[in-house]
Scaffold this motif. Structure first.
Motif, PDB file in Angstrom:
ATOM      1  N   ASN A  64       0.803  -1.224   0.000  1.00  0.00           N
ATOM      2  CA  ASN A  64       0.000   0.000   0.000  1.00  0.00           C
ATOM      3  C   ASN A  64       0.840   1.281   0.000  1.00  0.00           C
ATOM      4  O   ASN A  64       0.406   2.308   0.532  1.00  0.00           O
ATOM      5  CB  ASN A  64      -0.959   0.028   1.200  1.00  0.00           C
ATOM      6  CG  ASN A  64      -1.822  -1.225   1.244  1.00  0.00           C
ATOM      7  OD1 ASN A  64      -2.229  -1.723   0.195  1.00  0.00           O
ATOM      8  ND2 ASN A  64      -2.047  -1.746   2.424  1.00  0.00           N
ATOM      9  N   GLY A  65       2.053   1.214  -0.551  1.00  0.00           N
ATOM     10  CA  GLY A  65       2.879   2.413  -0.666  1.00  0.00           C
ATOM     11  C   GLY A  65       3.322   2.999   0.662  1.00  0.00           C
ATOM     12  O   GLY A  65       3.713   4.166   0.724  1.00  0.00           O
ATOM     13  N   LYS A  66       3.236   2.228   1.725  1.00  0.00           N
ATOM     14  CA  LYS A  66       3.637   2.760   3.034  1.00  0.00           C
ATOM     15  C   LYS A  66       5.160   2.703   3.189  1.00  0.00           C
ATOM     16  O   LYS A  66       5.849   2.000   2.462  1.00  0.00           O
ATOM     17  CB  LYS A  66       2.992   1.928   4.149  1.00  0.00           C
ATOM     18  CG  LYS A  66       1.471   1.951   4.136  1.00  0.00           C
ATOM     19  CD  LYS A  66       0.938   3.167   4.832  1.00  0.00           C
ATOM     20  CE  LYS A  66      -0.591   3.095   4.869  1.00  0.00           C
ATOM     21  NZ  LYS A  66      -1.184   4.209   5.560  1.00  0.00           N
ATOM     22  N   ARG A  67       5.652   3.435   4.175  1.00  0.00           N
ATOM     23  CA  ARG A  67       7.086   3.449   4.451  1.00  0.00           C
ATOM     24  C   ARG A  67       7.467   2.336   5.405  1.00  0.00           C
ATOM     25  O   ARG A  67       6.762   2.054   6.376  1.00  0.00           O
ATOM     26  CB  ARG A  67       7.447   4.767   5.126  1.00  0.00           C
ATOM     27  CG  ARG A  67       8.122   5.779   4.242  1.00  0.00           C
ATOM     28  CD  ARG A  67       8.385   7.017   5.076  1.00  0.00           C
ATOM     29  NE  ARG A  67       9.692   6.911   5.730  1.00  0.00           N
ATOM     30  CZ  ARG A  67      10.815   7.336   5.159  1.00  0.00           C
ATOM     31  NH1 ARG A  67      10.790   7.868   3.969  1.00  0.00           N
ATOM     32  NH2 ARG A  67      11.979   7.227   5.783  1.00  0.00           N
ATOM     33  N   PHE A  68       8.637   1.733   5.129  1.00  0.00           N
ATOM     34  CA  PHE A  68       9.193   0.752   6.064  1.00  0.00           C
ATOM     35  C   PHE A  68       9.586   1.482   7.337  1.00  0.00           C
ATOM     36  O   PHE A  68      10.161   2.567   7.291  1.00  0.00           O
ATOM     37  CB  PHE A  68      10.431   0.106   5.426  1.00  0.00           C
ATOM     38  CG  PHE A  68      11.251  -0.712   6.378  1.00  0.00           C
ATOM     39  CD1 PHE A  68      10.930  -2.041   6.611  1.00  0.00           C
ATOM     40  CD2 PHE A  68      12.341  -0.161   7.045  1.00  0.00           C
ATOM     41  CE1 PHE A  68      11.684  -2.796   7.502  1.00  0.00           C
ATOM     42  CE2 PHE A  68      13.086  -0.919   7.937  1.00  0.00           C
ATOM     43  CZ  PHE A  68      12.762  -2.239   8.158  1.00  0.00           C
ATOM     44  N   LYS A  69       9.261   0.901   8.476  1.00  0.00           N
ATOM     45  CA  LYS A  69       9.676   1.538   9.721  1.00  0.00           C
ATOM     46  C   LYS A  69      10.721   0.716  10.463  1.00  0.00           C
ATOM     47  O   LYS A  69      11.754   1.229  10.862  1.00  0.00           O
ATOM     48  CB  LYS A  69       8.474   1.761  10.626  1.00  0.00           C
ATOM     49  CG  LYS A  69       8.796   2.561  11.882  1.00  0.00           C
ATOM     50  CD  LYS A  69       7.514   3.017  12.541  1.00  0.00           C
ATOM     51  CE  LYS A  69       7.768   3.927  13.724  1.00  0.00           C
ATOM     52  NZ  LYS A  69       6.507   4.395  14.284  1.00  0.00           N
ATOM     53  N   ALA A  70      10.458  -0.566  10.651  1.00  0.00           N
ATOM     54  CA  ALA A  70      11.411  -1.402  11.392  1.00  0.00           C
ATOM     55  C   ALA A  70      11.115  -2.867  11.127  1.00  0.00           C
ATOM     56  O   ALA A  70      10.036  -3.225  10.669  1.00  0.00           O
ATOM     57  CB  ALA A  70      11.302  -1.121  12.890  1.00  0.00           C
ATOM     58  N   VAL A  71      12.113  -3.703  11.408  1.00  0.00           N
ATOM     59  CA  VAL A  71      11.884  -5.140  11.365  1.00  0.00           C
ATOM     60  C   VAL A  71      12.225  -5.697  12.740  1.00  0.00           C
ATOM     61  O   VAL A  71      13.246  -5.351  13.329  1.00  0.00           O
ATOM     62  CB  VAL A  71      12.687  -5.832  10.242  1.00  0.00           C
ATOM     63  CG1 VAL A  71      14.159  -5.467  10.280  1.00  0.00           C
ATOM     64  CG2 VAL A  71      12.525  -7.345  10.311  1.00  0.00           C
ATOM     65  N   GLN A  72      11.317  -6.505  13.259  1.00  0.00           N
ATOM     66  CA  GLN A  72      11.493  -7.096  14.580  1.00  0.00           C
ATOM     67  C   GLN A  72      12.029  -8.506  14.358  1.00  0.00           C
ATOM     68  O   GLN A  72      11.407  -9.303  13.658  1.00  0.00           O
ATOM     69  CB  GLN A  72      10.135  -7.114  15.291  1.00  0.00           C
ATOM     70  CG  GLN A  72      10.177  -6.976  16.792  1.00  0.00           C
ATOM     71  CD  GLN A  72      10.596  -8.241  17.514  1.00  0.00           C
ATOM     72  OE1 GLN A  72      10.601  -9.314  16.934  1.00  0.00           O
ATOM     73  NE2 GLN A  72      10.952  -8.130  18.780  1.00  0.00           N
ATOM     74  N   THR A  73      13.199  -8.795  14.906  1.00  0.00           N
ATOM     75  CA  THR A  73      13.749 -10.147  14.733  1.00  0.00           C
ATOM     76  C   THR A  73      13.905 -10.829  16.086  1.00  0.00           C
ATOM     77  O   THR A  73      13.993 -10.168  17.116  1.00  0.00           O
ATOM     78  CB  THR A  73      15.132 -10.146  14.041  1.00  0.00           C
ATOM     79  OG1 THR A  73      16.115  -9.704  14.981  1.00  0.00           O
ATOM     80  CG2 THR A  73      15.157  -9.262  12.815  1.00  0.00           C
ATOM     81  N   GLY A  74      13.938 -12.135  16.058  1.00  0.00           N
ATOM     82  CA  GLY A  74      14.245 -12.882  17.276  1.00  0.00           C
ATOM     83  C   GLY A  74      13.104 -13.012  18.260  1.00  0.00           C
ATOM     84  O   GLY A  74      13.317 -13.430  19.398  1.00  0.00           O
ATOM     85  N   GLY A  75      11.898 -12.653  17.856  1.00  0.00           N
ATOM     86  CA  GLY A  75      10.746 -12.813  18.745  1.00  0.00           C
ATOM     87  C   GLY A  75      10.868 -11.947  19.984  1.00  0.00           C
ATOM     88  O   GLY A  75      11.564 -10.939  19.982  1.00  0.00           O
ATOM     89  N   PRO A  76      10.201 -12.355  21.080  1.00  0.00           N
ATOM     90  CA  PRO A  76      10.221 -11.542  22.292  1.00  0.00           C
ATOM     91  C   PRO A  76      11.630 -11.381  22.873  1.00  0.00           C
ATOM     92  O   PRO A  76      11.898 -10.426  23.595  1.00  0.00           O
ATOM     93  CB  PRO A  76       9.349 -12.335  23.258  1.00  0.00           C
ATOM     94  CG  PRO A  76       8.536 -13.222  22.406  1.00  0.00           C
ATOM     95  CD  PRO A  76       9.363 -13.535  21.213  1.00  0.00           C
ATOM     96  N   SER A  77      12.523 -12.307  22.543  1.00  0.00           N
ATOM     97  CA  SER A  77      13.879 -12.199  23.074  1.00  0.00           C
ATOM     98  C   SER A  77      14.743 -11.278  22.219  1.00  0.00           C
ATOM     99  O   SER A  77      15.891 -11.027  22.537  1.00  0.00           O
ATOM    100  CB  SER A  77      14.547 -13.568  23.119  1.00  0.00           C
ATOM    101  OG  SER A  77      13.705 -14.483  23.757  1.00  0.00           O
ATOM    102  N   GLY A  78      14.189 -10.806  21.115  1.00  0.00           N
ATOM    103  CA  GLY A  78      14.984 -10.016  20.184  1.00  0.00           C
ATOM    104  C   GLY A  78      14.666  -8.540  20.280  1.00  0.00           C
ATOM    105  O   GLY A  78      14.372  -8.014  21.350  1.00  0.00           O
ATOM    106  N   GLY A  79      14.744  -7.882  19.144  1.00  0.00           N
ATOM    107  CA  GLY A  79      14.485  -6.451  19.138  1.00  0.00           C
ATOM    108  C   GLY A  79      14.246  -5.985  17.725  1.00  0.00           C
ATOM    109  O   GLY A  79      14.165  -6.791  16.798  1.00  0.00           O
TER     110      GLY A  79
END
Lengths: 597, 118
Positions: free
Chosen positions: A387-402
């Motif tokens: 939908n043409g939105k901007r990438f903000k962040a990717v969360q890796t590693g589940g709750p133990s990640g960031g």
């Protein structure tokens, strides 16, 4: 043996099952029968092929033509045009974007062509319920090879030399783990497969178990030989009934073929595997809790050391590896450790499976060499943000990640560079979020998860995460106080250093990581009572831009609170005293005239 | 399964069926299946080819089909490709199909009198 001139592979991964692949498959078979092709065309049900958002998907060999988003009524045309006359049905092909070409065969899709598949080598290609298809793809060759040609120590040396690190999260060298267990004095020894996949958004273990169960069985038997164990356990969560069912069938078939059981390959090596179904508690993915659960006790962790390699199941030396780690073992034995260690980076060898989820065009399962930049994973393979939105962040590693923000998109993904960014590889879940996601709210989501899943054995995790969650709830409700951020940091440090197990020690990570990269969002919530992403309901007010509004009335029609008024073809207004902040008007407006404060 | 050799020979046998899902097949046998081909009996030709190839347990052969190739008067057409070499057989009925499998695919001899020169 019957020869078929064409194989029609129907993806039956959980994603495609939920988009009704069964009815597509049935319609296909029906049309094949109607056209008298059942002796010429074979329909094969496979595990997850990967591109889950395109489901139901079908691949037709020998050409490898790839059809997506099929409905049962499409199958008649596939049979009469493609299977009978050899004409590709163009309207059912995949097209990446409006201006891009249609992909005819699967290897023309960016999604597939940038991947290197080792753990997923058979997933989506073979029928997981057929041991014959697994054998045809070199299945059980690695087990035969070590049993007839190599000593247990040589087998361990292969794995050590390959540089394989555990794919479950911590990234411990696999060969070393095997060696510790092999050298431990006590007997008997055990081999355990951790299939208690609990990270939100992660589904690679399930897909491997459902799509290629024999690869896990074969690898566990290889390990049993290497460390001197005769018994293996697969601990799989009850939420994965299809994986359990296919594993059971696979174990029975392997026993029938003499590939598990007594005197395998006429040697004195015996090995059998049992399934243990877990209740699906997140903490049971932690190895000591998992072992306790297999023993029939409460799934609670215990302090380490002693590590499972010394004192594991029933106090005996135990190797415990994750599903993906197991699936990587047979190719390493067959192709040699050098082949594997040539793939990847200096400290992270081989490939990694990732589950792409969230705000991304191609959700699904992929496998790429270690060191592949995040940008390539998210934009080239994942197809970018919808939908043409901007990438903000990717969360890796589940709750133990960031989470990792935009400026680090060119980071090569390996164990060490992710740690430098304050997150972890973890098991490989990647949740992509766009500009509409509030990072404080995201942290709250993960903290809610760990808070609910905390086993409660130690106070830092049981009480500490509860207190942190209360603070976060206050902040998103607009009741944050100056000093809250510092309090969150203090609590985080305290929990990290004092919690009993890995779950507790990493529970504050979502907060610490979002604070590290998005501290300004926390501050805006607390000091300005404002949610920059415009999603925290308590802090948002909706307005209509009179210049952009065309007066179409769609917003007022869709407003459940009758808070919007205005004449036709003239700008409308929102009565903030009536507005319940549902956001319907913003979603429905075709002119982007509704904005939030 | 008692030995690695036993596993090997089973794998060899099973692989013939799986080869179709890999793209490195040696020989492609292509039956033209446009409306014209089907009307001229290409379905029968295809069936015989499948029968014979599986009866003889021939490996590394991909049997596939295309649409009309434009020479409708010569249908049913069977094209055999190996690398850059291509041989096109015309008016392939059941009898010819059987012979082509035996002579071309098994013995490696092109049956010149049934071909069309490209």
């Amino acid at each position: 043996m019957n020869m078929y001139r064409s194989h029609v592979l129907v993806c039956a991964g959980a994603g495609c099952i939920s988009s009704e692949c069964k009815s597509v498959q049935n319609a296909l078979i029906e049309n094949i029968n109607i056209n008298g092709l059942s002796n010429e065309v074979k329909v094969v049900e496979t595990g997850c092929m990967g591109p889950c958002d395109l489901g139901p998907v079908v691949m037709i060999f020998p050409d490898g033509v790839f059809y997506r988003k099929l409905k049962p009524e499409d199958t008649a045309e596939i049979v009469t045009e493609h299977l009978l006359k050899g004409k590709v049905v163009r309207r059912l092909l995949h097209q990446a974007g409006e201006n891009s070409d249609q992909a005819v065969t699967f290897d023309q899709l960016d999604f597939f062509k940038r991947q290197t598949r080792i753990a997923l080598r058979n997933t989506g290609i073979i029928n997981p319920e057929s041991i014959e298809e697994y054998i045809a793809r070199n299945g059980y060759q690695a087990l035969g090879k070590v049993l007839s040609k190599h000593s247990p120590q040589e087998t361990i040396d292969f794995i050590k030399a390959s540089g394989l690190r555990g794919r479950g999260g911590a990234g411990f060298p696999t060969g070393l783990k095997w060696e510790f267990t092999a050298r431990a004095a006590a007997a008997p020894k055990y081999v355990v497969c951790n299939a208690d996949e609990g990270d939100p958004g992660a589904f690679m273990d399930r897909s491997i178990l459902e799509g290629d169960p024999h690869s896990v069985l074969e690898a566990m038997a290889i390990c049993g030989y290497a460390i001197g164990a005769e018994k293996g356990y697969i601990y799989v969560r009850a939420e994965y009934p299809l994986a359990v069912e296919r594993l059971e069938k696979a174990i029975n078939k392997a026993l029938e073929y003499g590939l598990l059981g007594k005197n395998i390959f006429s040697t004195c090596f015996n090995f059998d595997i049992e399934i243990r179904v877990g209740a699906g508690a997140f903490v049971c993915g932690e190895e000591t809790a998992l072992l306790a659960s297999i023993e029939g006790k409460r799934g609670e962790p215990r302090p380490k050391p002693p590590f499972p390699a010394q004192e594991g199941l029933w106090g005996k030396p135990t190797v415990i590896n994750n599903v993906e780690t197991w699936a990587s073992i047979p190719p390493i034995i067959l192709n040699g450790p050098k082949w594997f260690s040539n793939i990847g980076t200096n400290t992270s060898k081989g490939t990694k499976v990732f589950a792409l989820a969230g705000k991304i065009n191609n959700t699904g399962l992929i496998e790429v060499p270690m060191g592949t930049p995040l940008r390539e994973i998210i934009f080239d393979i994942g197809g970018g943000i919808p939908n043409g939105k901007r990438f903000k962040a990717v969360q890796t590693g589940g709750p133990s990640g960031g989470c990792i923000p935009e400026e680090y998109l060119d980071t090569p993904v390996d164990y060490d560079s992710l740690v430098k960014l304050g997150t972890i590889m973890g098991s490989g879940g990647m949740i992509i979020v766009d500009e509409d996601t509030c990072m404080v709210d995201l942290a709250k989501f993960f903290l809610e998860f760990v808070q609910e899943e905390s086993c409660g054995k130690c106070a830092p995790c049981r009480i500490g995460t509860k207190r942190m969650l209360e603070i976060l709830e206050r902040i998103v409700e607009g009741k944050g106080k100056v000093g809250d951020i510092e309090l969150l940091e203090e609590l985080s440090q305290c929990i990290k250093t004092s919690a009993l197990c890995g779950l507790g020690q990493t529970a504050p990570n979502p907060v610490l990581s979002t604070l590290r990269h998005f501290r300004d969002e926390y501050e805006a919530h607390i000091k300005e009572k404002r949610c920059p992403a415009g999603t925290c309901q308590a802090l948002v007010a909706y307005y209509i831009d009179p210049k952009a509004c065309k007066g179409c009335g769609l917003c007022s029609k869709n407003c459940p609170a009758e808070a919007i008024s205005g004449e036709k073809k003239k700008p409308h207004v929102i009565d903030l005293t009536k507005c319940i902040k549902c956001g319907n008007c913003k979603d429905k407006c075709k002119f982007n005239a509704v904005f939030t404060s | 399964m008692k030995t690695l050799e036993e596993l090997d020979s089973l794998r060899e046998k099973l692989q013939a069926d799986m080869k179709i899902r890999e793209k490195n097949n040696n020989i492609t046998v292509n039956v033209s299946m446009g409306t014209c081909g089907i009307a001229a009996g290409a379905r029968e030709t295809m069936k015989v080819l499948i029968e014979e190839i599986s009866k003889q347990n021939l490996k590394d052969i991909t049997l596939t089909q295309t649409g009309c190739t434009g020479s409708c008067q010569h249908e049913p057409l069977v094209e055999i490709k190996k690398g850059a070499d291509k041989v096109t057989y015309i008016k392939v009925d059941r009898k010819k199909a059987r012979e082509i499998v035996r002579r071309h695919l098994m013995e490696g001899k092109v049956v010149k009198e049934w071909t069309i020169l490209d």
